[in-house]
Write a protein that holds these residues in place. Structure first.
Motif, mmCIF file in Angstrom:
data_model
loop_
_atom_site.group_PDB
_atom_site.id
_atom_site.type_symbol
_atom_site.label_atom_id
_atom_site.label_comp_id
_atom_site.label_asym_id
_atom_site.label_seq_id
_atom_site.Cartn_x
_atom_site.Cartn_y
_atom_site.Cartn_z
ATOM 1 N N ARG A 113 0.812 -1.076 0.027
ATOM 2 C CA ARG A 113 0.049 -0.132 0.129
ATOM 3 C C ARG A 113 0.934 1.242 -0.046
ATOM 4 N NH1 ARG A 113 -3.302 -3.284 3.350
ATOM 5 N NH2 ARG A 113 -2.430 -2.606 5.289
ATOM 6 N N MET A 114 1.941 1.200 0.874
ATOM 7 C CA MET A 114 2.949 2.414 0.848
ATOM 8 C C MET A 114 3.637 2.672 -0.762
ATOM 9 S SD MET A 114 3.289 4.452 3.309
ATOM 10 C CE MET A 114 3.493 5.993 2.210
ATOM 11 N N ALA A 115 3.792 1.654 -1.315
ATOM 12 C CA ALA A 115 4.283 1.824 -2.647
ATOM 13 C C ALA A 115 3.260 2.164 -3.510
ATOM 14 C CB ALA A 115 4.805 0.459 -3.042
ATOM 15 N N LYS B 107 3.055 6.121 -2.904
ATOM 16 C CA LYS B 107 4.277 6.773 -3.424
ATOM 17 C C LYS B 107 4.579 6.699 -4.965
ATOM 18 C CE LYS B 107 7.899 6.462 -0.813
ATOM 19 N NZ LYS B 107 8.969 5.653 0.116
ATOM 20 N N SER B 108 3.751 6.077 -5.582
ATOM 21 C CA SER B 108 3.848 5.883 -6.880
ATOM 22 C C SER B 108 2.644 6.475 -7.756
ATOM 23 C CB SER B 108 4.218 4.608 -7.248
ATOM 24 O OG SER B 108 3.073 3.678 -7.139
ATOM 25 N N PHE C 28 0.165 -1.887 -11.143
ATOM 26 C CA PHE C 28 0.589 -0.227 -11.252
ATOM 27 C C PHE C 28 -0.465 0.296 -12.515
ATOM 28 C CE2 PHE C 28 2.696 3.187 -13.360
ATOM 29 C CZ PHE C 28 3.413 3.786 -12.275
ATOM 30 N N VAL C 29 -0.981 1.352 -12.111
ATOM 31 C CA VAL C 29 -2.133 1.917 -13.103
ATOM 32 C C VAL C 29 -1.705 3.078 -13.785
ATOM 33 C CG1 VAL C 29 -4.518 2.484 -13.291
ATOM 34 C CG2 VAL C 29 -3.894 0.847 -11.717
ATOM 35 N N MET D 190 8.816 2.306 -11.830
ATOM 36 C CA MET D 190 7.931 2.483 -12.972
ATOM 37 C C MET D 190 7.391 4.043 -12.978
ATOM 38 S SD MET D 190 5.984 -1.197 -13.163
ATOM 39 C CE MET D 190 5.040 -0.448 -14.593
ATOM 40 N N TRP D 191 7.058 4.474 -11.521
ATOM 41 C CA TRP D 191 6.826 5.815 -11.412
ATOM 42 C C TRP D 191 7.661 6.889 -11.891
ATOM 43 C CZ3 TRP D 191 2.577 8.627 -11.472
ATOM 44 C CH2 TRP D 191 2.510 9.877 -10.986
ATOM 45 N N ASP D 192 8.853 6.612 -11.480
ATOM 46 C CA ASP D 192 10.191 7.380 -11.597
ATOM 47 C C ASP D 192 10.359 7.657 -13.185
ATOM 48 O OD1 ASP D 192 10.494 8.160 -8.963
ATOM 49 O OD2 ASP D 192 12.059 6.439 -8.740
ATOM 50 N N LYS D 193 10.199 6.422 -13.799
ATOM 51 C CA LYS D 193 10.261 6.550 -15.324
ATOM 52 C C LYS D 193 9.431 7.114 -16.153
ATOM 53 C CE LYS D 193 13.138 2.323 -15.964
ATOM 54 N NZ LYS D 193 13.514 1.038 -16.632
ATOM 55 N N LEU D 194 8.071 7.153 -15.557
ATOM 56 C CA LEU D 194 6.959 7.684 -16.044
ATOM 57 C C LEU D 194 7.238 9.330 -15.829
ATOM 58 C CD1 LEU D 194 4.293 6.741 -17.657
ATOM 59 C CD2 LEU D 194 3.056 6.970 -15.390
#
Length: 670
Positions: free
Chosen positions: A438-440, A443-444, A524-525, A654-658
């Motif tokens: 949930r924390m991930a 944060k993403s 991941f959405v 994945m969030w950082d790359k996005l």
């Protein structure tokens, strides 16, 4: 002379006209000064009665009023007859921190089900029992009784740490066999912990299992000798296999490669990672090491080191008649019928495996697991275990509370629920002790601007856990972050379907969203891309979007077997895979209504259940089915809409790359 008189008359007329217009303007301003407050008061009154805007169109009026009444009774709030400037903020806060699902479970309608002829009665009865027990557990949590009941256990652990967290554990072979070939490590491992296994591999036996030996007609049986040793974690929910933190599989007689091998892997959330194989070649000099140790040592002939250059040189030397002295560093570490002593040690960067005093292989830690998660050692297959000894274990019970995973920072808290139209509601299925997952997510992708601005709303849906301390931590987490909806029943794998109904209930009654999406906490959405996909369908149409299976047949054998009593038909209805799909709000409303009337057919596979409910809805109103492989079921693909089986580390990556590269890219690591 005449011209002068005419101009004076015209000037006088203009003056009178200007005076008249100014008078009209003054009266208009005076009228508006009285009218505007009246308009605002009227609008506020209408808003307080829940009869304006999107909510009138999205919900039947009696449903909205009934829901609001239940919320206010539960929260013991005063009447809504206060002015708008003071009532708006308390109402938003009250709805934001409504952490219990409003799903109504009609227990009385299940009293007459005897389970003899009704193919769905078993699951309904299980749901009723889980709901009854969960309701009691939640009442204890709310009243504070659960806190008091856990104190003696905490004190007992503090007084007798050596009993609950021994420094070392030993088991004889007979005790290990009686214990189901499982050594329990109650407090997991810590840095420097090591486990020693003494055993003897069996002699090879003929293997006819088609999963192992693909034999043609007339071929002799394949001779096989192999076993597996696994560090396992606690079960997350009932019915789900424990995660394999380290899967160590020696194959003495070889496999498809024709040579003896050792294969290692992990299984995170029932999804295997990439296998790491040691086939007798020493790891390349440029390959990363684990605490300075190579991943694979050498046990094969040194005249064939698995490189193209050496093969060419070997053939050239053979043609020229040159001979070469062949040496081994040491042979394959396991021999049929011969005693071995194997040690697994936890280092800084991974697990190190030594056999008979020699380092054989090292396996890096993979994301999703911590050392304290390794709470059991299992050994199975063609091996006799003589003794097991675990030492340097942690002497204090690891904290299962979420402090190590949760970051109590305002930045990660959910924004308030909006008063205006919500385009998409995302319900995320999660288990009680999935704090890290949930924390991930927080944060993403939950940091997306559409979610932070409350144009899209996302909430976790969690049932109650079997351990009281997990429920206590869950309650604190829900109160702080404001993004958890607790469905008050005891969690079970077969009852995930109830959480899906709860997502629909929240989406249509609390949020009143146009679209409702269900996903898992390891999914991941891409929020904006998912909305665009839904908007491709005419807004007036009912829709069902996802990676849709057509003519999928139930499995009658194996782990995921479905009996004919559970599902009689030969095919499932078209259904979208569970990691992520979208339905329109009218379908969600239909599901909730049928559930509360006890007319909804429940099935243990929640994604199949949704397909079944949509098919029933489709018989009364046409539904547009939209199939897309970009709702990725297994892992991640290029240009994904959703990606499944993503560990916490992968989520952040994945969030950082996005964010940095502006395009969806996978992070294929564990």
């Amino acid at each position: 002379m005449k011209r002068g008189k005419f101009e004076s008359v015209l000037t006088l007329s203009r003056l009178r006209m200007i005076q008249f217009l100014m008078g009209v303007l003054f009266l208009y301003i005076l009228f508006m000064s009285f009218e505007i407050p009246l308009v605002f008061r009227t609008a506020d009154s209408e808003s307080d009665e829940g009869s304006i805007g999107f909510f009138d169109n999205a919900l039947p009026k009696h449903v909205l009023l009934e829901t609001e009444s239940e919320e206010f009774n539960a929260a013991s709030q005063p009447s809504r007859g206060v002015s708008n400037s003071f009532s708006r903020t308390p109402e938003r806060r009250m709805r934001e921190f409504k952490k219990v699902s409003g799903l109504f479970f009609n227990e009385s309608m299940l009293e007459d089900i005897d389970g003899t002829n009704d193919e769905f009665s078993v699951l309904h009865k299980t749901a009723k029992q889980a709901w009854t027990v969960g309701k009691k557990v939640w009442e204890e949590l709310e009243s504070g009784e659960a806190v008091a009941s856990t104190e003696p256990e905490t004190n007992k652990r503090a007084e007798n740490k050596s009993e609950s967290c021994p420094h070392s554990i030993r088991m004889s072979g007979s005790d290990f066999l009686k214990g189901g070939q499982l050594m329990v490590l109650p407090c997991g491992l810590t840095l420097g912990s090591h486990i020693t296994v003494i055993g003897v591999p069996h002699w090879a036996h003929p293997e006819n299992d088609p999963k192992i030996a693909m034999l043609k007609e007339g071929e002799e049986s394949l001779m096989v000798s192999q076993f597996l040793m696994e560090l396992q974690g606690l079960k997350t929910v009932d019915g789900e296999d424990p995660p394999r933190i380290l899967h160590f599989n020696p194959r003495l007689k070889g496999d498809w490669s024709g040579r003896p091998v050792i294969e290692m892997n992990t299984c995170y959330r029932m999804q295997w990672g990439s296998a790491h194989r040691c086939e007798g070649w020493k790891s390349r000099a440029d390959e990363e090491t684990i605490d300075g140790q190579v991943k694979c040592e050498k046990w094969i002939r040194d005249d064939d080191d698995h490189s193209e250059e050496s093969k060419a040189a070997w053939w050239l030397n053979r043609l020229m008649g040159r001979t070469k002295k062949v040496t081994f560093e040491w042979p394959y570490p396991f021999t049929e019928g011969k005693l071995f002593v194997l040690t697994i040690q936890a280092g800084f960067e991974g697990y190190h495996i030594n056999i008979d005093g020699n380092h054989i292989t090292s396996f890096p830690y993979r994301t999703g697991f911590a050392l304290e998660d390794a709470t059991g050692l299992a050994v199975n297959g063609n091996v006799d275990v003589h003794a097991i000894f675990a030492a340097s274990l942690p002497t204090s019970h690891p904290s299962f509370a979420p402090q190590k995973h949760l970051e109590m920072i305002n930045k990660w808290r959910a924004p308030p629920l909006p008063d205006e139209h919500v385009e998409l509601f995302i319900g995320i299925l999660s288990a009680g002790n999935h704090f890290a997952e949930r924390m991930a997510v927080r944060k993403s992708w939950m940091q997306h601007k559409l979610i932070k601005s409350s144009k899209v709303v996302a909430r976790f849906f969690v049932a109650l856990h079997g351990r009281k301390e997990v429920n206590l931590d869950l309650k604190k987490e829900a109160e702080y972050f404001g993004d958890i909806v607790i469905v008050p029943y005891m969690d079970a794998y077969d009852l995930v379907v109830v959480k899906t109904v709860a997502i629909c209930e929240y989406g249509v009654r609390t949020v009143a969203a146009k679209y409702i999406m269900k996903c898992d906490d390891d999914t991941f959405v891409r929020v904006d891309a998912v909305i665009k996909e839904a908007k491709k369908v005419n807004r007036d149409k009912s829709l069902y979007i996802g990676n849709i299976n057509y003519y999928h047949k139930p499995l009658r054998y194996g782990k995921w077997a479905v009996t004919y009593e559970e599902w009689l038909e030969e095919d499932y209805p078209p259904y979208a895979n569970g990691p992520g799909y979208i339905v329109s709000s009218d379908i969600g409303q239909f599901i909730v209504n049928d559930f509360e009337k006890h007319m909804l057919r429940l099935f243990k596979m929640e994604d199949v259940s949704m397909g079944m409910w949509v098919e029933k809805f489709n018989s009364t109103k046409p539904v547009e089915y939209v199939h897309s492989l970009k709702f990725c079921q297994f892992g991640c693909i290029e240009d994904y809409l959703i990606a499944h089986y993503q560990s916490p580390r992968q989520m952040i990556c994945m969030w950082d790359k996005l964010q940095k590269q502006g395009k969806p890219q996978c992070c294929n690591m564990r």
